[in-house]
Design a protein around this motif. Structure first.
Motif, short mmCIF file in Angstrom:
data_model
loop_
_atom_site.label_atom_id
_atom_site.label_comp_id
_atom_site.label_asym_id
_atom_site.label_seq_id
_atom_site.Cartn_x
_atom_site.Cartn_y
_atom_site.Cartn_z
N CYS A 42 0.83 -1.22 0.00
CA CYS A 42 0.00 0.00 0.00
C CYS A 42 0.86 1.25 0.00
N PRO A 84 -0.64 8.55 1.93
CA PRO A 84 -1.24 8.52 3.27
C PRO A 84 -0.55 9.48 4.22
N TRP A 99 -6.15 5.74 -5.40
CA TRP A 99 -5.56 6.51 -4.30
C TRP A 99 -6.07 7.94 -4.27
N LEU A 219 -9.63 0.97 -1.02
CA LEU A 219 -8.50 1.22 -0.13
C LEU A 219 -8.63 0.41 1.15
N HIS A 222 -7.53 -3.07 0.25
CA HIS A 222 -6.07 -3.10 0.11
C HIS A 222 -5.40 -3.14 1.48
N TYR A 223 -5.85 -2.24 2.34
CA TYR A 223 -5.24 -2.13 3.66
C TYR A 223 -5.41 -3.42 4.47
N TYR A 227 -2.45 -5.52 6.01
CA TYR A 227 -2.23 -5.25 7.43
C TYR A 227 -3.27 -5.88 8.35
N PHE A 235 -6.89 1.69 10.94
CA PHE A 235 -7.00 2.27 9.60
C PHE A 235 -6.96 3.79 9.69
N TRP A 238 -3.41 4.97 10.34
CA TRP A 238 -2.59 4.81 9.13
C TRP A 238 -2.82 5.95 8.15
N LEU A 239 -4.05 6.40 8.03
CA LEU A 239 -4.38 7.47 7.09
C LEU A 239 -4.29 8.86 7.70
N GLY A 296 2.44 0.56 9.26
CA GLY A 296 1.07 0.12 9.04
C GLY A 296 0.58 -0.96 9.97
#
Length: 389
Positions: A42, A84, A99, A219, A222-223, A227, A235, A238-239, A296
């Motif tokens: 990611c 991110p 993204w 997303l 994906h995350y 993770y 989450f 992370w963002l 992450g």
């Protein structure tokens, strides 16, 4: 969210580390290209490009820093942009619509500047539009981009109100990462020692951000693949997004997600993705500054057990120290000092290494030498420099 009253699948922490290592290419390197590793993790943090090169090279057999730079500036399979947390990342060009669609839909972040220094929403939109126009057919340095934005928006955009690195940046730069998140700015190739910026449309004809609902759902998937199991709070961290917003996003995807029990803690995976990896967490890795795995993976108390939390975290923040990873968790720190082609690597383990682990460490140092195209010299000892040094 899904019904928690049903019997949940169970995973142990060693099984979780095994899943994550495998999906990051850290239990065994991927056979593909640099872009495949960047997609798997990611995005690769690239504020320091050499750190991104090591992150990628450790995950893909045979890849060197030259291959990463070729993917960026010649092949264009990677794009350097603000990802991110508003930080510089390498992202797969093929995933840029996802993204930008997702990051452009994040709630506005908190702003520590005084009210008279902040951009208003209208000013933000005006600056982003000015950036888009200036970069549509050009590669500009920061000074050239500043001149173009001020010429389009007005002198207020140049007011030096943003504290940065011992000086003050012009007001417009508050919107720089937002311009990237909205898909109108990315990094171009350096002009000597000067960074440049351009439009991703120049390299990706027809590019535009994906619709926000689809992008955000993608997303999350994906995350969680890279993770998970993880919580909405993980989450959000992370963002760098609001926790309540992340919880609502997970709730909206309830039909796509599934709870699992990790040693008594409820976390989430994509529906059906509950099997432990067939390969247990094993091996030694030297992860660089802000490696995606370190930043992450959660929870921190599991990733940084015992003394690792005091030695390798900085105010609870991961990534400021390169880390020694043993069997999926942090077991030390390290530092690299380059002198010409010589790479002086100092590793400070927090536990006594076995013969096999020391052999793996030697191999890791050699691999870093290959990635950075230098001659490694490994020393076991105390790392005397501070974080992010």
């Amino acid at each position: 969210m899904a019904n928690l009253s049903t019997v949940m699948p169970q995973l142990s922490w060693p099984e979780v580390w095994g899943r994550r290592l495998g999906r990051h290419g850290l239990s065994a390197p991927f056979p593909g290209r640099a872009v495949d590793a960047v997609a798997a993790m990611c995005g690769a943090h690239a504020q320091v490009l050499s750190a991104a090169e090591v992150s990628i090279g450790l995950r893909v057999a045979g890849v060197t820093r030259s291959d990463v730079r070729d993917a960026l500036w010649n092949e264009r399979s990677l794009v350097k942009t603000f990802g991110p947390r508003g930080t510089v990342h390498l992202l797969p060009s093929r995933e840029l619509p996802l993204w930008t669609g997702a990051l452009g839909a994040l709630p506005p972040s908190s702003n520590s500047l005084s009210a008279d220094a902040r951009l208003t929403p209208d000013q933000t939109d005006e600056v982003v539009a000015a950036i888009a126009e200036a970069l549509a057919d050009a590669e500009l340095t920061i000074d050239e981009l500043t001149a173009a934005v001020v010429a389009s928006s007005g002198s207020w955009a140049a007011d030096p109100v943003v504290p940065a690195f011992g000086g003050m940046w012009p007001r417009w730069r508050q919107a720089m990462h937002l311009a990237a998140h909205r898909g109108v700015l990315c990094f171009g190739p350096n002009q000597g020692r000067k960074v440049t910026y351009t439009s991703p449309q120049r390299w990706l004809p027809g590019f535009q951000p994906a619709p926000a609902p689809d992008a955000l759902a993608g997303l999350v998937r994906h995350y969680l693949h890279a993770y998970g199991p993880a919580t909405p709070q993980h989450f959000a961290q992370w963002l760098s997004a609001p926790r309540r917003w992340a919880a609502q996003l997970f709730d909206s995807l309830a039909d796509e997600l599934q709870p699992v029990d990790v040693a008594g803690t409820v976390a989430w995976v994509t529906a059906g993705d509950t099997a432990p990896t067939p390969v247990p967490a094993h091996g030694v890795r030297l992860l660089p500054y802000f490696d995606a795995y370190t930043v992450g993976c959660h929870p921190r108390e599991q990733l940084f057990p015992g003394a690792a939390a005091q030695r390798a975290l900085s105010g609870g923040q991961a990534g400021n120290f390169p880390v020694l990873l043993i069997d999926g968790t942090v077991a030390g720190i390290w530092h690299l000092r380059r002198s010409g082609r010589k790479l002086n690597i100092t590793v400070e383990p927090l536990t006594t290494l076995t013969v096999a682990q020391r052999r793996d460490l030697d191999e890791q140092a050699d691999r870093i030498g290959e990635i950075l195209e230098g001659r490694p010299h490994l020393t076991i000892g105390t790392v005397t420099v501070g974080g992010h040094a």
